[in-house]
Write a protein that holds these residues in place. Structure first.
Motif, PDB file in Angstrom:
ATOM      1  N   VAL A   1      -2.637  -1.323   0.277  1.00 29.29           N
ATOM      2  CA  VAL A   1      -3.061  -1.243  -1.005  1.00 29.29           C
ATOM      3  C   VAL A   1      -4.207  -0.336  -0.778  1.00 29.29           C
ATOM      4  CG1 VAL A   1      -4.278  -2.240  -2.953  1.00 29.29           C
ATOM      5  CG2 VAL A   1      -2.022  -2.768  -2.097  1.00 29.29           C
ATOM      6  N   ALA A   2      -5.219  -0.517   0.018  1.00 28.25           N
ATOM      7  CA  ALA A   2      -6.461   0.124   0.419  1.00 28.25           C
ATOM      8  C   ALA A   2      -6.081   1.549   0.662  1.00 28.25           C
ATOM      9  CB  ALA A   2      -7.081  -0.367   1.606  1.00 28.25           C
ATOM     10  N   ALA A   3      -5.049   1.859   1.554  1.00 31.35           N
ATOM     11  CA  ALA A   3      -4.599   3.204   1.679  1.00 31.35           C
ATOM     12  C   ALA A   3      -4.141   4.025   0.372  1.00 31.35           C
ATOM     13  CB  ALA A   3      -3.288   3.208   2.776  1.00 31.35           C
ATOM     14  N   TYR A   4      -3.275   3.047  -0.203  1.00 35.30           N
ATOM     15  CA  TYR A   4      -2.819   3.942  -1.563  1.00 35.30           C
ATOM     16  C   TYR A   4      -4.041   4.325  -2.456  1.00 35.30           C
ATOM     17  CZ  TYR A   4       2.016   3.175  -0.523  1.00 35.30           C
ATOM     18  OH  TYR A   4       3.215   3.173  -0.057  1.00 35.30           O
TER      19      TYR A   4
ATOM     20  N   VAL B   1       3.482   7.154 -15.903  1.00 36.78           N
ATOM     21  CA  VAL B   1       2.621   5.858 -15.707  1.00 36.78           C
ATOM     22  C   VAL B   1       2.792   4.785 -16.630  1.00 36.78           C
ATOM     23  CG1 VAL B   1       0.269   4.810 -15.598  1.00 36.78           C
ATOM     24  CG2 VAL B   1       0.953   7.052 -14.172  1.00 36.78           C
ATOM     25  N   GLN B   2       2.945   5.182 -17.938  1.00 35.75           N
ATOM     26  CA  GLN B   2       3.147   4.294 -19.161  1.00 35.75           C
ATOM     27  C   GLN B   2       4.512   3.722 -18.873  1.00 35.75           C
ATOM     28  OE1 GLN B   2       0.603   3.497 -21.277  1.00 35.75           O
ATOM     29  NE2 GLN B   2      -0.477   5.043 -19.862  1.00 35.75           N
TER      30      GLN B   2
ATOM     31  N   GLY C   1      -4.488  14.727 -10.039  1.00 35.54           N
ATOM     32  CA  GLY C   1      -3.019  14.900 -10.231  1.00 35.54           C
ATOM     33  C   GLY C   1      -1.962  13.986 -10.001  1.00 35.54           C
ATOM     34  N   ASP C   2      -0.780  14.531  -9.401  1.00 36.65           N
ATOM     35  CA  ASP C   2       0.322  13.579  -9.172  1.00 36.65           C
ATOM     36  C   ASP C   2      -0.038  12.533  -7.916  1.00 36.65           C
ATOM     37  OD1 ASP C   2       1.976  14.386 -11.082  1.00 36.65           O
ATOM     38  OD2 ASP C   2       2.969  15.777  -9.718  1.00 36.65           O
ATOM     39  N   PHE C   3      -1.144  12.939  -7.067  1.00 36.22           N
ATOM     40  CA  PHE C   3      -1.496  12.103  -6.126  1.00 36.22           C
ATOM     41  C   PHE C   3      -2.146  10.870  -6.597  1.00 36.22           C
ATOM     42  CE2 PHE C   3      -2.124  16.597  -4.388  1.00 36.22           C
ATOM     43  CZ  PHE C   3      -1.039  16.697  -3.549  1.00 36.22           C
ATOM     44  N   THR C   4      -2.862  11.140  -7.752  1.00 31.87           N
ATOM     45  CA  THR C   4      -3.629   9.889  -8.430  1.00 31.87           C
ATOM     46  C   THR C   4      -2.251   8.855  -8.931  1.00 31.87           C
ATOM     47  OG1 THR C   4      -5.495  11.114  -9.149  1.00 31.87           O
ATOM     48  CG2 THR C   4      -4.944   8.914 -10.297  1.00 31.87           C
ATOM     49  N   LYS C   5      -1.321   9.514  -9.492  1.00 26.84           N
ATOM     50  CA  LYS C   5      -0.288   8.490 -10.016  1.00 26.84           C
ATOM     51  C   LYS C   5       0.478   7.922  -8.667  1.00 26.84           C
ATOM     52  CE  LYS C   5       2.850  11.295 -11.981  1.00 26.84           C
ATOM     53  NZ  LYS C   5       3.494  12.113 -12.738  1.00 26.84           N
ATOM     54  N   ASN C   6       0.855   8.780  -7.792  1.00 24.18           N
ATOM     55  CA  ASN C   6       1.326   8.194  -6.433  1.00 24.18           C
ATOM     56  C   ASN C   6       0.503   7.138  -5.871  1.00 24.18           C
ATOM     57  OD1 ASN C   6       3.592  10.048  -7.254  1.00 24.18           O
ATOM     58  ND2 ASN C   6       2.645  11.587  -5.787  1.00 24.18           N
ATOM     59  N   GLY C   7      -0.675   7.294  -5.896  1.00 16.45           N
ATOM     60  CA  GLY C   7      -1.484   6.238  -5.388  1.00 16.45           C
ATOM     61  C   GLY C   7      -1.311   4.896  -6.079  1.00 16.45           C
TER      62      GLY C   7
ATOM     63  N   ARG D   1      -3.161  15.066   3.269  1.00 15.29           N
ATOM     64  CA  ARG D   1      -4.119  13.911   3.042  1.00 15.29           C
ATOM     65  C   ARG D   1      -3.067  12.623   2.406  1.00 15.29           C
ATOM     66  NH1 ARG D   1      -9.176  12.963   4.274  1.00 15.29           N
ATOM     67  NH2 ARG D   1      -9.450  11.490   2.937  1.00 15.29           N
ATOM     68  N   ALA D   2      -2.407  13.143   1.498  1.00 15.69           N
ATOM     69  CA  ALA D   2      -1.627  12.284   0.570  1.00 15.69           C
ATOM     70  C   ALA D   2      -0.567  11.735   1.445  1.00 15.69           C
ATOM     71  CB  ALA D   2      -1.015  12.839  -0.662  1.00 15.69           C
ATOM     72  N   ILE D   3       0.204  12.894   2.094  1.00 20.53           N
ATOM     73  CA  ILE D   3       1.407  12.281   3.152  1.00 20.53           C
ATOM     74  C   ILE D   3       0.733  11.519   4.389  1.00 20.53           C
ATOM     75  CG2 ILE D   3       2.857  13.527   4.936  1.00 20.53           C
ATOM     76  CD1 ILE D   3       2.982  15.887   3.160  1.00 20.53           C
ATOM     77  N   PHE D   4      -0.298  11.680   4.822  1.00 22.34           N
ATOM     78  CA  PHE D   4      -0.829  10.706   5.823  1.00 22.34           C
ATOM     79  C   PHE D   4      -0.958   9.548   5.127  1.00 22.34           C
ATOM     80  CE2 PHE D   4      -2.706  15.022   7.308  1.00 22.34           C
ATOM     81  CZ  PHE D   4      -1.693  15.533   7.951  1.00 22.34           C
TER      82      PHE D   4
END
Length: 692
Positions: free
Chosen positions: A400-403, A451-452, A411-417, A379-382
């Motif tokens: 931005v809405a997709a992110y 993130v910081q 996890g990392d998906f949150t950070k990448n978003g 899902r993160a890739i898509f």
């Protein structure tokens, strides 16, 4: 007349029983002790019925007749009545029950024999086989109990047959199933001590290490077999392990050796083709994948790989045709549909790409929001690709809405978003919104160092320099020796590079380098040192650092592009620069920066049509980059399109004015202004002359 016939038949059967007894004698170890007067042991009668039992057993197996099976059991029982202490008879009956699928009776019979004779190897072997076969039929707690029973039997067998390799291997595998890696390894090594040349022993150790994720030890155990003594299986396993270690060249060599030993092995061909693809040897990979599909036309996965290669080579229509051919074989294949979206993106068919990707997101959606790790990754890739395409279309809000949809994945998906939101706003030069998104991320993930650091960089970029630096410094521990400090030092170095505080940047890079141990960690330091030197126009030093990084990862598209562009921009070793940038584009065909670099390298070599084609593609994917507009202006001026050149340089200056100070070098801005002024003068002269 009947009696002689019966007597003759009985004689023939007795003869068969005697032969069987000679093949499988009741040895002194397993036979019952000499019969006491009250045991009424009749060894001759026992042999007779034992022979009949074997005959009926063979007939039951060959003819599939249950009545013969029943008769065989009865004969075993008669034989045991005649010799009740015979281990051979007891084991034979238990084995027959097992063959007939009468498992409960097989277990009962074998267990009875173990009670009588605790060291009866055959009885323990039968129990072990029963428990092993039953493992796959059990679930949950029952499966665990059956595994314990199997382990107990094979532990006993290892005690009774300490030099039996097969027993050691089975026991090691059972320990592995029980998640007892130490005991499993001990059994496999015990087997290795018994037979150091056994391929099965090596492969079992290899599987154990790969299951633990210890691919380096897996390689070592496989390489312990001399090259000339390795079978195709060993070389194939080596290739697969090198794949996991991301060592495509070593994987290629191993798969080639496997194919030398077994030329018709399609699995080895697939492995070789995939390794070649990962090593960017696209033509050779395509050739082998084509051979695989010719041998196995139903192999949809290989057809998807062919389409991927065709896309990377820029043959987009061929790629779509290949995917259409594979689709009936894999209707719901996520990779196939994702690759189709990538081709649409490459062709500029953005709506088709978005539609395909949204369908994938919907297909992978769960109303309860519960996803496996693999589903989260998909899902993160898509979503990330959807966002990138929206960014290419300058649809910042949609990106931005997709992110934001990535954030609940954790996890990392949150950070990448969060990072994606910041990047999307930065692309659009919406600095206020980028800072707000970074601040939200920092508040949501207060303990996430990266993130910081992202927020710190955003603060420094947008004028809050001291606040940004203070936040970055706060990520460094007081002890000064923790692993996380490496990331903090390098993050702070990046802030200083953008602020052009070269000495401070160098100091932080040195601190980060001291804490870098793995090749990947060192690679990033070399890359950052290359950027630092380049920004100071120390080009020889920059090239040296970039090449040190490439020595670690020759397929790193970012570094290939950076070094290639640096050479091309200076007009140095243009052929080499083109090779590097082309490879970067092959690795990431949609990357606008790489397309711009490729176009600029073509411009430097006088190939203006190719230069314009690639830089226009770059501009389509990011119309807010002032450098791309500058490059287009250069091309248009050189090809006599002066009015278009003026328009592009005007646009370049507009984008520079909207850029962050760190991205708008005053010398670059001055050069564009000078080119624009000269072009306006030339254009004015042309217009004046045309009026006259």
């Amino acid at each position: 007349m009947t009696k002689p016939f019966v007597r003759a038949s009985a004689l023939r059967l007795l003869s068969a029983a005697a032969i069987l007894a000679s093949v499988s004698p009741m040895t002194a170890q397993t036979a019952a002790p000499a019969a006491a007067p009250n045991q009424n042991s009749d060894r001759a009668s026992a042999y007779y019925h034992y022979g009949l039992a074997h005959m009926y057993e063979d007939m039951a197996v060959s003819a599939g007749r249950p009545d013969y099976a029943t008769q065989a059991i009865e004969e075993y029982k008669l034989a045991m009545d005649a010799d009740p202490n015979s281990a051979t008879l007891q084991d034979g009956l238990a084995e027959l029950y097992f063959k007939l699928g009468r498992i409960r009776e097989a277990v009962t019979s074998a267990q009875d024999q173990v009670k009588k004779s605790p060291n009866d190897v055959s009885a323990h072997e039968l129990l072990g086989k029963v428990y092993l076969r039953s493992l796959g039929d059990m679930q949950g707690q029952q499966s665990g109990q059956m595994l314990k029973l199997a382990i107990a039997e094979y532990e006993k067998l290892a005690e009774l047959k300490p030099k039996d390799v097969e027993t050691r291997l089975l026991l090691g595998q059972l320990y592995g199933l029980n998640h007892d890696s130490a005991k499993a390894e001990a059994e496999f090594k015990a087997a290795q001590n018994i037979d150091g040349d056994s391929e099965e022993v090596v492969l079992n150790l290899y599987r154990l290490y790969t299951e633990q994720g210890d691919y380096s030890r897996a390689v070592d155990v496989l390489k312990s077999i001399p090259v000339d003594d390795r079978s195709a299986r060993i070389d194939f396993a080596l290739g697969a392990t090198y794949d996991q270690l991301k060592k495509p060249k070593e994987a290629i060599d191993s798969y080639r050796r496997a194919l030398d030993d077994d030329p018709d092995n399609v699995d080895s061909e697939r492995g070789l083709a995939n390794a070649l693809l990962r090593d960017s040897q696209l033509d050779e990979a395509l050739k082998i994948f084509t051979n695989v599909v010719a041998a196995e036309p139903q192999d949809a996965q290989s057809q998807i790989k062919i389409a991927d290669i065709q896309r990377q080579q820029g043959h987009y229509d061929q790629a779509l045709a290949t995917l259409d051919k594979a689709k009936p074989l894999a209707q719901d294949n996520l990779e196939l549909n994702y690759n189709q979206a990538l081709v649409y993106d490459s062709l500029g068919r953005y709506d088709d790409a978005i539609r395909t990707l949204k369908a994938l997101v919907d297909q992978s959606s769960h109303p309860d929001g519960a996803y496996t790790d693999q589903e989260k990754s998909n899902r993160a890739i898509f979503l990330d690709r959807i966002a990138i395409i929206y960014r290419e279309q300058n649809k910042t809000d949609e990106a931005v809405a997709a992110y934001k949809q990535m954030i609940p994945l954790g996890g990392d998906f949150t950070k990448n978003g969060y990072q994606g939101q910041v990047d999307a706003y930065r692309d659009a030069h919406q600095w206020k919104e980028a800072t707000a998104a970074a601040a939200e991320a920092a508040k949501s993930l207060p303990k996430d160092q990266s993130v910081q650091l992202m927020y710190a960089g955003q603060l420094a970029d947008t004028g809050k320099v001291e606040e940004g630096i203070a936040l970055a410094k706060s990520q460094i521990s007081e002890a000064g020796n923790q692993k996380d400090d490496r990331e903090a030092h390098l993050g702070l170095a990046n802030v200083y590079v953008r602020l052009r505080r070269w000495a401070d940047a160098n100091k932080e890079l040195s601190a980060g380098e001291a804490l870098s141990n793995t090749p990947a960690e060192k690679l990033y330091v070399y890359f950052m040192r290359g950027i630092l030197a380049d920004r100071q126009k120390q080009y020889d030093e920059a090239e040296s650092q970039f090449r040190k990084a490439l020595a670690i990862d020759p397929q790193n598209a970012t570094i290939l592009n950076y070094l290639g562009y640096m050479l091309a921009d200076r007009g140095v070793r243009l052929s080499e620069a083109l090779v590097m940038i082309r490879k970067a584009v092959e690795l990431d065909p949609q990357n606008y920066a790489y397309l711009d670099s490729l176009g600029w390298a073509y411009y430097k070599t006088g190939q203006y049509a190719l230069a314009e084609e690639n830089i226009r593609k770059a501009n389509e994917r990011n119309s807010g980059d002032p450098t791309i507009h500058d490059h287009l202006g250069e091309i248009y001026e050189r090809t006599g399109k002066l009015k278009l050149a003026v328009e592009q340089w005007e646009r370049s200056l507009t984008e520079y004015a909207r850029s962050l100070p760190a991205d708008a070098d005053s010398e670059d801005v001055a050069k564009v202004q000078h080119k624009l002024d000269n072009a306006r003068v030339k254009l004015s002269r042309l217009n004046t002359n045309s009026v006259k």
